[in-house]
Scaffold this motif. Structure first.
Motif, PDB file in Angstrom:
ATOM      1  N   LEU A 142       9.662  10.516   3.570  1.00 31.35           N
ATOM      2  CA  LEU A 142      10.521   9.837   4.532  1.00 31.35           C
ATOM      3  C   LEU A 142      11.679   9.177   3.801  1.00 31.35           C
ATOM      4  O   LEU A 142      11.478   8.498   2.791  1.00 31.35           O
ATOM      5  N   GLY A 143      12.895   9.354   4.290  1.00 34.64           N
ATOM      6  CA  GLY A 143      14.051   8.764   3.625  1.00 34.64           C
ATOM      7  C   GLY A 143      15.170   8.445   4.587  1.00 34.64           C
ATOM      8  O   GLY A 143      15.218   8.954   5.710  1.00 34.64           O
ATOM      9  N   GLY A 144      16.077   7.597   4.137  1.00 31.27           N
ATOM     10  CA  GLY A 144      17.228   7.235   4.953  1.00 31.27           C
ATOM     11  C   GLY A 144      17.703   5.837   4.635  1.00 31.27           C
ATOM     12  O   GLY A 144      17.556   5.354   3.505  1.00 31.27           O
ATOM     13  N   HIS A 145      18.268   5.160   5.629  1.00 35.16           N
ATOM     14  CA  HIS A 145      18.803   3.812   5.456  1.00 35.16           C
ATOM     15  C   HIS A 145      18.316   2.907   6.576  1.00 35.16           C
ATOM     16  O   HIS A 145      18.083   3.352   7.705  1.00 35.16           O
ATOM     17  N   PHE A 146      18.170   1.622   6.252  1.00 35.67           N
ATOM     18  CA  PHE A 146      17.743   0.646   7.240  1.00 35.67           C
ATOM     19  C   PHE A 146      18.884   0.229   8.167  1.00 35.67           C
ATOM     20  O   PHE A 146      18.648  -0.207   9.284  1.00 35.67           O
ATOM     21  N   ASP A 147      20.130   0.343   7.687  1.00 35.20           N
ATOM     22  CA  ASP A 147      21.267  -0.191   8.433  1.00 35.20           C
ATOM     23  C   ASP A 147      22.329   0.883   8.648  1.00 35.20           C
ATOM     24  O   ASP A 147      22.386   1.886   7.930  1.00 35.20           O
ATOM     25  N   ASP A 148      23.195   0.661   9.634  1.00 32.98           N
ATOM     26  CA  ASP A 148      24.244   1.629   9.939  1.00 32.98           C
ATOM     27  C   ASP A 148      25.275   1.727   8.828  1.00 32.98           C
ATOM     28  O   ASP A 148      25.912   2.778   8.655  1.00 32.98           O
ATOM     29  N   GLU A 149      25.485   0.629   8.070  1.00 31.96           N
ATOM     30  CA  GLU A 149      26.477   0.647   6.986  1.00 31.96           C
ATOM     31  C   GLU A 149      25.952   1.366   5.744  1.00 31.96           C
ATOM     32  O   GLU A 149      26.683   1.539   4.770  1.00 31.96           O
ATOM     33  N   LYS A 150      24.673   1.752   5.745  1.00 31.94           N
ATOM     34  CA  LYS A 150      24.030   2.468   4.637  1.00 31.94           C
ATOM     35  C   LYS A 150      24.090   1.687   3.327  1.00 31.94           C
ATOM     36  O   LYS A 150      24.321   2.243   2.254  1.00 31.94           O
ATOM     37  N   ARG A 151      23.853   0.399   3.439  1.00 32.80           N
ATOM     38  CA  ARG A 151      23.776  -0.427   2.237  1.00 32.80           C
ATOM     39  C   ARG A 151      22.352  -0.474   1.680  1.00 32.80           C
ATOM     40  O   ARG A 151      22.157  -0.648   0.483  1.00 32.80           O
ATOM     41  N   PHE A 152      21.366  -0.347   2.575  1.00 33.51           N
ATOM     42  CA  PHE A 152      19.975  -0.449   2.152  1.00 33.51           C
ATOM     43  C   PHE A 152      19.261   0.868   2.454  1.00 33.51           C
ATOM     44  O   PHE A 152      19.032   1.215   3.613  1.00 33.51           O
ATOM     45  N   GLY A 153      18.931   1.594   1.389  1.00 35.19           N
ATOM     46  CA  GLY A 153      18.281   2.886   1.537  1.00 35.19           C
ATOM     47  C   GLY A 153      16.822   2.844   1.127  1.00 35.19           C
ATOM     48  O   GLY A 153      16.390   1.973   0.359  1.00 35.19           O
ATOM     49  N   TYR A 154      16.050   3.796   1.627  1.00 32.57           N
ATOM     50  CA  TYR A 154      14.631   3.875   1.297  1.00 32.57           C
ATOM     51  C   TYR A 154      14.195   5.321   1.152  1.00 32.57           C
ATOM     52  O   TYR A 154      14.779   6.237   1.721  1.00 32.57           O
ATOM     53  N   ARG A 155      13.148   5.521   0.371  1.00 32.58           N
ATOM     54  CA  ARG A 155      12.469   6.815   0.248  1.00 32.58           C
ATOM     55  C   ARG A 155      10.987   6.510   0.059  1.00 32.58           C
ATOM     56  O   ARG A 155      10.599   5.784  -0.871  1.00 32.58           O
ATOM     57  N   VAL A 156      10.172   7.019   0.931  1.00 33.70           N
ATOM     58  CA  VAL A 156       8.735   6.768   0.892  1.00 33.70           C
ATOM     59  C   VAL A 156       8.008   8.100   0.824  1.00 33.70           C
ATOM     60  O   VAL A 156       8.299   9.015   1.601  1.00 33.70           O
ATOM     61  N   ASN A 157       7.054   8.216  -0.101  1.00 36.02           N
ATOM     62  CA  ASN A 157       6.196   9.392  -0.180  1.00 36.02           C
ATOM     63  C   ASN A 157       4.741   8.942  -0.075  1.00 36.02           C
ATOM     64  O   ASN A 157       4.284   8.078  -0.841  1.00 36.02           O
ATOM     65  N   LEU A 158       4.040   9.518   0.897  1.00 32.24           N
ATOM     66  CA  LEU A 158       2.630   9.230   1.131  1.00 32.24           C
ATOM     67  C   LEU A 158       1.848  10.532   0.990  1.00 32.24           C
ATOM     68  O   LEU A 158       2.221  11.546   1.580  1.00 32.24           O
ATOM     69  N   LEU A 159       0.776  10.484   0.212  1.00 30.15           N
ATOM     70  CA  LEU A 159      -0.012  11.693  -0.040  1.00 30.15           C
ATOM     71  C   LEU A 159      -1.492  11.372   0.068  1.00 30.15           C
ATOM     72  O   LEU A 159      -1.957  10.343  -0.442  1.00 30.15           O
ATOM     73  N   ASP A 160      -2.234  12.242   0.722  1.00 24.49           N
ATOM     74  CA  ASP A 160      -3.686  12.136   0.779  1.00 24.49           C
ATOM     75  C   ASP A 160      -4.261  13.541   0.679  1.00 24.49           C
ATOM     76  O   ASP A 160      -4.011  14.376   1.551  1.00 24.49           O
ATOM     77  N   GLN A 161      -4.982  13.812  -0.396  1.00 25.41           N
ATOM     78  CA  GLN A 161      -5.662  15.096  -0.569  1.00 25.41           C
ATOM     79  C   GLN A 161      -7.136  14.825  -0.811  1.00 25.41           C
ATOM     80  O   GLN A 161      -7.500  13.998  -1.654  1.00 25.41           O
ATOM     81  N   GLU A 162      -7.971  15.502  -0.071  1.00 25.97           N
ATOM     82  CA  GLU A 162      -9.399  15.223  -0.138  1.00 25.97           C
ATOM     83  C   GLU A 162     -10.173  16.495   0.135  1.00 25.97           C
ATOM     84  O   GLU A 162      -9.831  17.270   1.031  1.00 25.97           O
ATOM     85  N   GLY A 163     -11.236  16.720  -0.659  1.00 22.04           N
ATOM     86  CA  GLY A 163     -12.106  17.836  -0.358  1.00 22.04           C
ATOM     87  C   GLY A 163     -12.769  18.403  -1.590  1.00 22.04           C
ATOM     88  O   GLY A 163     -12.785  17.798  -2.665  1.00 22.04           O
ATOM     89  N   GLU A 164     -13.323  19.600  -1.427  1.00 20.38           N
ATOM     90  CA  GLU A 164     -13.963  20.312  -2.524  1.00 20.38           C
ATOM     91  C   GLU A 164     -12.903  21.122  -3.248  1.00 20.38           C
ATOM     92  O   GLU A 164     -12.097  21.808  -2.627  1.00 20.38           O
ATOM     93  N   GLY A 165     -12.881  21.016  -4.565  1.00 18.92           N
ATOM     94  CA  GLY A 165     -11.871  21.714  -5.342  1.00 18.92           C
ATOM     95  C   GLY A 165     -12.186  23.189  -5.508  1.00 18.92           C
ATOM     96  O   GLY A 165     -12.903  23.790  -4.704  1.00 18.92           O
ATOM     97  N   ASN A 166     -11.670  23.765  -6.575  1.00 20.32           N
ATOM     98  CA  ASN A 166     -11.740  25.208  -6.775  1.00 20.32           C
ATOM     99  C   ASN A 166     -13.111  25.682  -7.251  1.00 20.32           C
ATOM    100  O   ASN A 166     -13.344  26.875  -7.390  1.00 20.32           O
ATOM    101  N   VAL A 167     -14.027  24.745  -7.531  1.00 19.06           N
ATOM    102  CA  VAL A 167     -15.369  25.080  -8.005  1.00 19.06           C
ATOM    103  C   VAL A 167     -16.379  24.548  -6.991  1.00 19.06           C
ATOM    104  O   VAL A 167     -16.213  23.450  -6.451  1.00 19.06           O
ATOM    105  N   ASP A 168     -17.397  25.318  -6.730  1.00 21.09           N
ATOM    106  CA  ASP A 168     -18.444  24.913  -5.800  1.00 21.09           C
ATOM    107  C   ASP A 168     -19.045  23.574  -6.238  1.00 21.09           C
ATOM    108  O   ASP A 168     -19.344  23.360  -7.413  1.00 21.09           O
ATOM    109  N   ASP A 169     -19.225  22.654  -5.267  1.00 13.11           N
ATOM    110  CA  ASP A 169     -19.788  21.322  -5.497  1.00 13.11           C
ATOM    111  C   ASP A 169     -18.860  20.405  -6.291  1.00 13.11           C
ATOM    112  O   ASP A 169     -19.304  19.376  -6.805  1.00 13.11           O
ATOM    113  N   SER A 170     -17.607  20.750  -6.390  1.00 11.12           N
ATOM    114  CA  SER A 170     -16.660  19.879  -7.093  1.00 11.12           C
ATOM    115  C   SER A 170     -15.986  18.925  -6.111  1.00 11.12           C
ATOM    116  O   SER A 170     -16.123  19.059  -4.894  1.00 11.12           O
TER     117      SER A 170
END
Length: 723
Positions: free
Chosen positions: A199-227
């Motif tokens: 997610l990215g952009g600016h908080f205000d119309d004048e584009k003085r305050f910008g943000y970039r947010v990255n959220l990640l969630d990975q969960e499960g069994e990997g490439n090996v059985d029972d991992s």
């Protein structure tokens, strides 16, 4: 206390996207109003064939951002487009696209040291995030990256003392000019599911305050059985545009990485020939409760100010803490038939790293008559603290078996991954450098670069009770000079010489060693390079011929630890990236390397090939789309690693291997939302190979090397919505 990030926690953020998108869609168009419609065009570009393959510029520390073709260094860049389209999830997966880089696995492919041109990297000095030093031997979240720039060179004159293993600079994503609402849902075999919001952009119309947010969630069994595979990320980048030409940046990230149930290291004696690699998916080679539990927190801030078109300054400070709990099964190979004995011990490696880093620079341009000068004055450094476990941990063993048909293992402990008890600060390493440089332009064809750094190094060691046991202070100069000639405005030839410091080795503390515990004067590595770079016909073409010399130390016949050997690597790098013809694009390279040990600890290892370093390494990533259907892209990546010495005497070698990755992606609109579907199959033919082999030391003492298995075939699929 760890922060828990779950898919449920992401849902409120994802739910907020719909009204934001609806608001943008309902905006009316007037002369005084800009309609925000998201990054539709950018998303199409990001998923086009060859997106991110060609590099126009590169961040070169004190030099600032320079044109790729004007920089007298061999370099490669892996961009966010490549990360997204190839569905890379780790630094080691990014490194395979560069012909001169490898991951020296150490604690595993996610707890290794990136290296270039066959030279061992260091834990901190060779890795940076936005120019600030970070820990390399912990898992790194590539989803928060804009790009990774690799300088395949000796860079002490620019960045201060470091191994001649190159510089790896990770550049974080920054706030976007237009509103960005990108959500990716992914799956990989066996059953690991991923949710990622960018997610990215600016908080205000004048584009003085910008943000970039990255959220990640990975969960499960990997490439090996029972991992188990678990990755969780929260990263935030904020920009405050204080005034035109002045920006304050603030970045913070929290990353959790848990991987259990994968095969650990394989060690073998100097007289044991390394057999072919076993099946990495054989769950009996691993213990489902053993693996790595890594948590990394990073905070940094940077101020950038432009005085005018010619002069600018920047200053930054960063803090990082990497907590590492590792508990892996170690397999000792007993013979060339693959018989192994297996054991496990709670890790006694440093359980916590803290790095406080800094950088500041002043860059400008002046003319003296007809001669132009691009000047730079900078300082960079860090304080790196290591925290080790006071306890020794528990040990377990499972007897012998054969790695091609192994017996299963039962947990003998409580199944918890721990660090060995309370930690204590075992050492503090401090480096600070001041760099002065000038790039002189004599004519449109001829120019030269002169850089010199003065560096100060200090090491303090402590016992478990907090008492200082030793202190070493060192200092010295590191120069770098280059002469450049523009054959055409888009083709440049160069010759360069670099001489760089690296912290000296420390003598063993054994009573028989006459200078026990003494740290030697800084090592001095040297590099000679001749190169050619061309930006022509939509492609980056590069060639570099180089010689690297790095010293090492060992005990002589009088039991004195001193510098008396060298590793000498001679090589040739060839790279080609960009558009070849209509819809065909490539990102490719090959490196020919002759890595040799000189004046070694053992006469049997003199002039032998360095363990684990291939004489030939090549990679070709190709993408193609029909001109009539650019939204559908086909990709193929072929990676080749030549045979590698498996011991210091070169009586054993690991066979060469080739892996194939095949993929496709399709961009369309779903309910008027730009959408990209991606599928990639890594290691299509399920090749079994040794991904990393490293020696017990650098001095050719013919000790016991270690090896790690490469990943087996794996399917990854994802869908990205650009709201």
């Amino acid at each position: 206390m760890k922060t828990q990030i779950t898919l449920a926690a992401l849902l409120p953020a994802l739910a907020s996207l719909a009204p934001l998108h609806a608001h943008a869609a309902s905006s009316s168009t007037t002369e005084d109003e800009m309609v925000v419609t998201g990054n539709t065009a950018a998303d199409t570009t990001d998923s086009a064939a060859g997106a991110g393959f060609k590099t126009n510029d590169i961040d070169v520390g004190p030099l600032g951002t320079k044109s790729w073709v004007d920089t007298p260094y061999s370099s490669t860049t892996v961009t966010k487009e490549m990360i997204e389209n190839q569905q890379a999830q780790s630094v080691s997966e990014m490194l395979k696209y560069s012909p001169s880089t490898q991951m020296q696995a150490r604690g595993g492919m996610d707890v290794g040291r990136p290296q270039s041109r066959g030279m061992q990297g260091s834990v901190v000095a060779n890795s940076r995030l936005d120019g600030l030093n970070v820990v390399s031997t912990t898992a790194f979240p590539v989803e928060m990256l804009e790009r990774m720039d690799v300088l395949n060179s000796l860079t002490g004159a620019l960045y201060g003392p470091a191994s001649p293993a190159g510089q790896f600079n990770f550049v974080a994503k920054r706030p976007t000019e237009e509103t960005l609402r990108k959500v990716t849902l992914g799956y990989q075999s066996r059953s690991a599911f991923t949710g990622h919001a960018d997610l990215g952009g600016h908080f205000d119309d004048e584009k003085r305050f910008g943000y970039r947010v990255n959220l990640l969630d990975q969960e499960g069994e990997g490439n090996v059985d029972d991992s188990t595979l678990r990755r969780k990320l929260v990263s935030v980048a904020l920009d405050w545009n204080i005034q035109p030409g002045t920006q304050l940046q603030l970045d913070a990230s929290h990353y959790e990485f848990i991987q259990k149930g994968y095969a650990g290291s394989f060690s073998y004696g100097p007289n044991v020939k390394l057999p072919s690699a076993p099946n990495p998916k054989d769950k009996n080679l691993a213990l489902s409760t053993a693996g790595n539990d890594l948590t990394t927190d990073t905070i940094s801030t940077r101020l950038i100010h432009y005085f005018n078109d010619d002069w600018s300054m920047n200053a930054g400070v960063g803090w990082q803490q990497a907590d590492r709990a590792m508990r892996s099964v170690s397999s000792k190979i007993l013979n060339s038939q693959g018989d192994i004995s297996r054991s496990m011990k709670d890790s006694t490696a440093a359980g916590r790293f803290r790095v406080l880093s800094n950088t500041a620079g002043l860059n400008g341009h002046i003319d003296t008559g007809s001669i132009g000068h691009d000047l730079s004055l900078s300082t960079t450094g860090y304080v790196w603290s290591l925290y080790s476990a006071k306890g020794t941990g528990s040990s377990y063993s499972w007897g012998t078996t054969n790695m091609y048909n192994p017996d299963g293992m039962e947990e003998q402990g409580d199944g918890k991954i721990r660090t060995g008890g309370p930690r204590y600060r075992s050492s503090v390493n401090t480096q600070q450098s001041i760099t002065l440089g000038d790039t002189v332009t004599f004519t449109p064809q001829w120019s030269a670069m002169f850089y010199l750094s003065q560096s100060w190094l200090q090491t303090k060691n402590y016992d478990k009770h907090g008492n200082e046991t030793s202190q070493v202070d060192e200092d010295g100069l590191s120069p770098n000079v280059a002469l450049m000639y523009k054959i055409t405005p888009n083709t440049m030839a160069y010759v360069s010489y670099a001489d760089s410091l690296e912290q000296g080795g420390t003598a063993p503390t054994d009573d028989s060693v006459k200078n026990a515990g003494q740290t030697l004067d800084p090592y001095r590595s040297k590099q000679y390079e001749v190169g050619l770079k061309s930006d022509v016909a939509g492609m980056n073409l590069g060639a570099a011929l180089f010689r690297l010399e790095r010293p090492f130390a060992y005990l002589d016949t009088d039991n004195v630890y001193k510098e008396q050997g060298n590793q000498v690597n001679n090589g040739l790098e060839l790279t080609a990236s960009g558009n070849v013809w209509q819809g065909l694009n490539i990102y490719s390279g090959v490196t020919f390397l002759d890595p040799k040990l000189k004046d070694t600890a053992s006469s049997a290892t003199q002039d032998k090939q360095v363990v684990g370093v291939p004489k030939v390494q090549a990679n070709l990533l190709a993408e193609y789309s029909l001109p009539s259907m650019p939204q559908w892209v086909y990709s193929a990546n072929v990676h080749y690693t030549g045979k590698r010495a498996a011991n210091d005497t070169n009586t054993s070698y690991a066979s060469s291997y080739t892996t194939w990755d095949l993929g496709t992606r399709y961009s369309t609109k779903v309910s008027n939302v730009p959408t990209t579907f991606r599928v990639v199959v890594n290691n299509v033919f399920d090749k079994h190979y040794w991904a990393s082999i490293f020696p017990s030391g650098t001095d050719g003492d013919n000790g016991s090397p270690s090896a790690f298995i490469g990943s087996g075939r794996e399917v990854r699929a994802s869908v990205t919505f650009d709201f």
